[in-house]
Write a protein that holds these residues in place. Structure first.
Motif, PDB file in Angstrom:
ATOM      1  N   ALA A  95       0.857  -1.181   0.000  1.00 37.24           N
ATOM      2  CA  ALA A  95       0.000   0.000   0.000  1.00 37.24           C
ATOM      3  C   ALA A  95       0.890   1.227   0.000  1.00 37.24           C
ATOM      4  O   ALA A  95       1.817   1.326   0.799  1.00 37.24           O
ATOM      5  CB  ALA A  95      -0.899  -0.003   1.230  1.00 37.24           C
ATOM      6  N   LEU A  96       0.605   2.131  -0.936  1.00 35.26           N
ATOM      7  CA  LEU A  96       1.394   3.350  -1.061  1.00 35.26           C
ATOM      8  C   LEU A  96       0.556   4.478  -0.472  1.00 35.26           C
ATOM      9  O   LEU A  96      -0.528   4.768  -0.951  1.00 35.26           O
ATOM     10  CB  LEU A  96       1.667   3.586  -2.550  1.00 35.26           C
ATOM     11  N   LEU A  97       1.055   5.067   0.591  1.00 36.21           N
ATOM     12  CA  LEU A  97       0.292   6.128   1.235  1.00 36.21           C
ATOM     13  C   LEU A  97       1.056   7.439   1.191  1.00 36.21           C
ATOM     14  O   LEU A  97       2.272   7.452   1.027  1.00 36.21           O
ATOM     15  CB  LEU A  97      -0.017   5.769   2.689  1.00 36.21           C
ATOM     16  N   GLY A  98       0.326   8.508   1.387  1.00 35.82           N
ATOM     17  CA  GLY A  98       0.960   9.818   1.389  1.00 35.82           C
ATOM     18  C   GLY A  98      -0.084  10.890   1.169  1.00 35.82           C
ATOM     19  O   GLY A  98      -1.147  10.621   0.623  1.00 35.82           O
ATOM     20  N   ASP A  99       0.242  12.096   1.602  1.00 36.67           N
ATOM     21  CA  ASP A  99      -0.690  13.205   1.482  1.00 36.67           C
ATOM     22  C   ASP A  99      -0.905  13.566   0.016  1.00 36.67           C
ATOM     23  O   ASP A  99      -0.161  13.121  -0.849  1.00 36.67           O
ATOM     24  CB  ASP A  99      -0.100  14.415   2.219  1.00 36.67           C
ATOM     25  N   ASN A 100      -1.909  14.391  -0.242  1.00 34.83           N
ATOM     26  CA  ASN A 100      -2.116  14.882  -1.595  1.00 34.83           C
ATOM     27  C   ASN A 100      -0.877  15.621  -2.073  1.00 34.83           C
ATOM     28  O   ASN A 100      -0.316  16.416  -1.339  1.00 34.83           O
ATOM     29  CB  ASN A 100      -3.306  15.846  -1.637  1.00 34.83           C
ATOM     30  N   GLY A 101      -0.448  15.335  -3.292  1.00 33.94           N
ATOM     31  CA  GLY A 101       0.720  16.016  -3.837  1.00 33.94           C
ATOM     32  C   GLY A 101       2.033  15.413  -3.395  1.00 33.94           C
ATOM     33  O   GLY A 101       3.097  15.953  -3.702  1.00 33.94           O
ATOM     34  N   ALA A 102       1.981  14.283  -2.696  1.00 36.82           N
ATOM     35  CA  ALA A 102       3.223  13.656  -2.221  1.00 36.82           C
ATOM     36  C   ALA A 102       4.025  13.072  -3.384  1.00 36.82           C
ATOM     37  O   ALA A 102       5.239  12.934  -3.287  1.00 36.82           O
ATOM     38  CB  ALA A 102       2.906  12.571  -1.199  1.00 36.82           C
ATOM     39  N   GLY A 103       3.345  12.714  -4.460  1.00 36.36           N
ATOM     40  CA  GLY A 103       4.050  12.164  -5.629  1.00 36.36           C
ATOM     41  C   GLY A 103       3.651  10.745  -5.970  1.00 36.36           C
ATOM     42  O   GLY A 103       4.283  10.104  -6.806  1.00 36.36           O
ATOM     43  N   LYS A 104       2.572  10.248  -5.363  1.00 38.26           N
ATOM     44  CA  LYS A 104       2.167   8.848  -5.578  1.00 38.26           C
ATOM     45  C   LYS A 104       1.754   8.598  -7.031  1.00 38.26           C
ATOM     46  O   LYS A 104       2.223   7.654  -7.661  1.00 38.26           O
ATOM     47  CB  LYS A 104       1.000   8.488  -4.635  1.00 38.26           C
ATOM     48  N   SER A 105       0.884   9.448  -7.535  1.00 41.07           N
ATOM     49  CA  SER A 105       0.408   9.240  -8.911  1.00 41.07           C
ATOM     50  C   SER A 105       1.558   9.358  -9.902  1.00 41.07           C
ATOM     51  O   SER A 105       1.632   8.615 -10.885  1.00 41.07           O
ATOM     52  CB  SER A 105      -0.680  10.254  -9.260  1.00 41.07           C
ATOM     53  N   THR A 106       2.451  10.291  -9.671  1.00 41.25           N
ATOM     54  CA  THR A 106       3.612  10.461 -10.551  1.00 41.25           C
ATOM     55  C   THR A 106       4.435   9.179 -10.576  1.00 41.25           C
ATOM     56  O   THR A 106       4.851   8.713 -11.649  1.00 41.25           O
ATOM     57  CB  THR A 106       4.466  11.641 -10.060  1.00 41.25           C
ATOM     58  N   LEU A 107       4.641   8.595  -9.414  1.00 39.80           N
ATOM     59  CA  LEU A 107       5.413   7.354  -9.332  1.00 39.80           C
ATOM     60  C   LEU A 107       4.742   6.240 -10.138  1.00 39.80           C
ATOM     61  O   LEU A 107       5.397   5.522 -10.897  1.00 39.80           O
ATOM     62  CB  LEU A 107       5.563   6.940  -7.859  1.00 39.80           C
ATOM     63  N   VAL A 108       3.420   6.134  -9.975  1.00 39.37           N
ATOM     64  CA  VAL A 108       2.683   5.108 -10.711  1.00 39.37           C
ATOM     65  C   VAL A 108       2.829   5.324 -12.218  1.00 39.37           C
ATOM     66  O   VAL A 108       3.063   4.382 -12.978  1.00 39.37           O
ATOM     67  CB  VAL A 108       1.194   5.111 -10.292  1.00 39.37           C
ATOM     68  N   LYS A 109       2.724   6.578 -12.643  1.00 41.11           N
ATOM     69  CA  LYS A 109       2.819   6.859 -14.079  1.00 41.11           C
ATOM     70  C   LYS A 109       4.200   6.521 -14.612  1.00 41.11           C
ATOM     71  O   LYS A 109       4.346   6.097 -15.763  1.00 41.11           O
ATOM     72  CB  LYS A 109       2.485   8.325 -14.362  1.00 41.11           C
ATOM     73  N   ILE A 110       5.227   6.699 -13.817  1.00 40.58           N
ATOM     74  CA  ILE A 110       6.581   6.361 -14.276  1.00 40.58           C
ATOM     75  C   ILE A 110       6.719   4.849 -14.435  1.00 40.58           C
ATOM     76  O   ILE A 110       7.265   4.361 -15.424  1.00 40.58           O
ATOM     77  CB  ILE A 110       7.631   6.929 -13.298  1.00 40.58           C
ATOM     78  N   ILE A 111       6.178   4.097 -13.479  1.00 39.92           N
ATOM     79  CA  ILE A 111       6.280   2.637 -13.594  1.00 39.92           C
ATOM     80  C   ILE A 111       5.469   2.139 -14.790  1.00 39.92           C
ATOM     81  O   ILE A 111       5.883   1.229 -15.502  1.00 39.92           O
ATOM     82  CB  ILE A 111       5.795   1.957 -12.288  1.00 39.92           C
ATOM     83  N   SER A 112       4.321   2.773 -15.038  1.00 39.86           N
ATOM     84  CA  SER A 112       3.440   2.252 -16.083  1.00 39.86           C
ATOM     85  C   SER A 112       3.730   2.840 -17.462  1.00 39.86           C
ATOM     86  O   SER A 112       2.984   2.600 -18.407  1.00 39.86           O
ATOM     87  CB  SER A 112       1.985   2.514 -15.712  1.00 39.86           C
TER      88      SER A 112
END
Ligand SMILES: Nc1ncnc2c1ncn2[C@@H]1O[C@H](COP(=O)(O)OP(=O)(O)O)[C@@H](O)[C@H]1O
Ligand SMILES: [Mg+2]
Lengths: 331, 255
Positions: free
Chosen positions: B35-52
């Protein structure tokens, strides 16, 4: 509402333009003397062949959520190329081949290749370099027509080789072969859009380009191909134009673009993209053609045609909005 | 370790002056749910987009199944076996359920060398896949624009379960789902992981993370602020990692 009435209603909505066509034909037949004759209907079909073919290419690009304003000029350039090569009078060079029928595939190839190359140019700039489709194809609309004027020097080519001209004269089931070409194109491209993965991808790109990219669909490639097909079909429309008029003039086909837009919108293709309705576009073309014929028969000044076409486009857009509302209510 | 599925090594991503990711390193094993957690703007979606494959990292590297991995397009990531459910849904609402389920992977039948869509085969598979997951959609031929948010999300979730692959990335997949559907979605994730597929799930709901994840990775301001086994931490400790307030005993560096 029972499922059946809903089904019927959806069917009517999906094919509204065909019902409009029948309605308009019935009204004209009842009110205008001499309208109801087989000859008139054949005329309507024949007169709509060039516009019909051109509208297919335009619709294809609009379905993907883009725009191609250059189709009219592309058709003119292709017509001019065929005219110059295969006409024997005016600026025509009068080239002939020794089995004469060879001129048919060669002239078709020339017309479609010119169109496809311009489509490739448009598509590359728009899709690869991410420039505005409106601006790029507006530029092509202008410079391609410029080439037509330049190569013809404002003069015309007449007397197309009989072997090619044959398509406008020969009839099958009473309808000229040129009109059959348009009908065949509608069938082929309707199937392409509805039944093949390529067509499905174009529709989905028009609906949500990001989603299709994420799904691994080659969006760039598909879009460039769509622009090339639109160009090639515009080239075919130009070929038909040359065949029907037995030559080419520098201002051949002026104004066709707006009629093509009208047909596409009336046919139910949303300018926002993602809605495929090629059979409807053909009905739209026939509708415009029927109205033109009625105007001719009633002896109204031809200038009214534009007013009526404009109003029709407005009506089509209003109708589209209304249809969407109704659909939402149905869902 | 040998059974590492994906290893992220010092990934960085800048958007102009913004440093969205400032050196992310962690790894996920086969059949593991992170589970990847973090506040809004922490960079979670960006990380996912880089992997995908949707975005390229500014620097850093990845190992997928032990080999150097860098997807330039989502198509490449899919080919490698990485499926993604994005935060903003990736459906074409102008097409029906079947068309969306098979987007980019249509079953075709060749007639005279030309591929034609095999609608019946695709419809059968779609309705079976959706029915077995307990998703009720009246007709497979309904355009997605006529479906509710929950039904749409269910299509996306079933799509990744059906296509499987080796690693699944889920960016807030339950945002539009009700209680019962969420529970089923969590079951689905466990079921997928039990087949040896790695799962990275982004969620804002602490309870979901603890329910489904083997490990919890917290991202704060573009760096990993915590990487702990979920059985060895508590929601309170994780919240402190997310917000950055450290309390004694809640080891953000716990491993
Ligand atoms: N395409 C982009 N262009 C510029 N900045 C972006 C872009 N995508 C994300 N960011 C920025 O990167 C940071 C991380 O965003 P994101 O990965 O969406 O966070 P999260 O998903 O954790 O809420 C945010 O500051 C966001 O504004
Ligand atoms: Mg996010």
């Amino acid at each position: 509402m029972t499922p059946r009435t809903r089904k019927t209603l959806e069917f009517v909505l999906d094919n509204l333009v065909w019902f409009m066509l029948i309605f308009v034909l019935a009204i004209f037949s009842a009110l205008i003397p001499n309208y109801f004759q087989p000859g008139i209907f054949v005329n309507i079909i024949e007169a709509s062949s060039v516009l019909g073919v051109m509208s297919i290419g335009l619709a294809l690009v609009i379905i993907t959520g883009h725009m191609d304003l250059s189709v009219e000029s592309v058709a003119a350039l292709s017509a001019m190329a065929v005219g110059i090569l295969f006409c024997s009078a005016g600026i025509g060079l009068g080239i002939t081949f020794s089995p004469e029928w060879l001129m048919i595939p060669v002239s078709l190839l020339v017309a479609c290749t010119i169109g496809a190359l311009i489509g490739l140019f448009n598509g590359f700039l728009i899709v690869k370099l991410k420039m505005s489709a409106f601006i790029i194809t507006l530029a092509s609309f202008i410079w391609v027509r410029g080439i037509v004027l330049a190569v013809s020097g404002g003069r015309s080519a007449q007397d197309l080789a009989p072997a090619i001209r044959w398509f406008a004269i020969e009839r099958f089931l009473g309808i000229p072969l040129s009109a059959w070409i348009a009908i065949t194109c509608f069938l082929v491209f309707s199937i392409l859009i509805a039944k093949t993965p390529f067509g499905r991808h174009l529709v989905m790109i028009g609906g949500n380009e990001t989603a299709t990219f994420r799904a691994g669909i080659r969006v760039t490639r598909n879009l460039i191909i769509a622009f090339m097909i639109a160009g090639a079909i515009a080239g075919l429309a130009g070929w038909l134009l040359a065949v029907r008029t037995s030559g080419a003039t520098a201002n051949l086909g002026v104004g066709l673009l707006f009629n093509a837009f009208a047909a596409v919108v009336i046919g139910g293709v949303s300018l926002k993209g993602g809605v495929s309705a090629l059979p409807g576009v053909y009905a739209g073309v026939l509708l415009l053609s029927s109205i033109n014929t009625a105007i001719n028969l009633m002896g109204l000044p031809a200038n009214y045609t534009q007013v009526i076409h404009g109003l029709l486009v407005l009506a089509a857009v209003l109708l589209d909005t209304f249809k969407q509302r109704l659909r939402q209510r149905l869902a | 370790m040998t059974d590492k599925l994906l290893v992220l090594n010092d990934l960085r991503k800048n958007f102009g002056a913004i440093e969205a990711l400032k050196g992310i390193s962690f790894s996920i094993g086969k059949g593991e749910v992170v589970a990847l957690l973090g506040d809004n703007g922490a960079g979670k979606s960006t990380l996912v987009k880089i992997i995908s494959g949707g975005q390229q990292p500014t620097s850093g590297s990845m190992l997928f199944e032990g080999a150097e991995y860098q997807a330039k397009t989502p198509a490449e990531a899919k080919a490698a076996g990485i499926e993604t459910v994005y935060q903003d849904l990736s459906l074409c609402t102008n097409v029906d359920v079947v068309g969306n389920f098979f987007m980019g992977r249509e079953i075709c039948r060749k007639i005279a060398g030309i591929p034609f869509l095999n609608e019946r085969a695709m419809e059968d598979i779609t309705s079976k896949a959706l029915a077995s997951a307990g998703t009720r959609i009246p007709s497979m031929r309904t355009k997605v624009e006529h479906l509710s948010g929950g039904q749409r999300q269910a299509i996306e979730l079933n799509r990744f379960v059906h296509w499987g692959g080796k690693l699944v990335l889920l960016d807030e997949p339950f945002a539009a789902l009700g209680v019962e559907q969420t529970r089923r979605g969590l079951d689905m994730i466990r079921h997928v992981a039990d087949q040896g597929i790695g799962v990275i799930i982004i969620t804002h709901i602490m309870q979901q993370a603890f329910q489904v994840a083997d490990r919890i990775v917290v991202i704060r301001h573009g760096v990993v602020a915590g990487d702990v086994e979920s059985s060895k931490t508590s929601p309170d400790a994780v919240i402190q990692m997310i917000t950055g307030q450290s309390l004694s005993g809640a080891g953000p560096e716990g491993r």
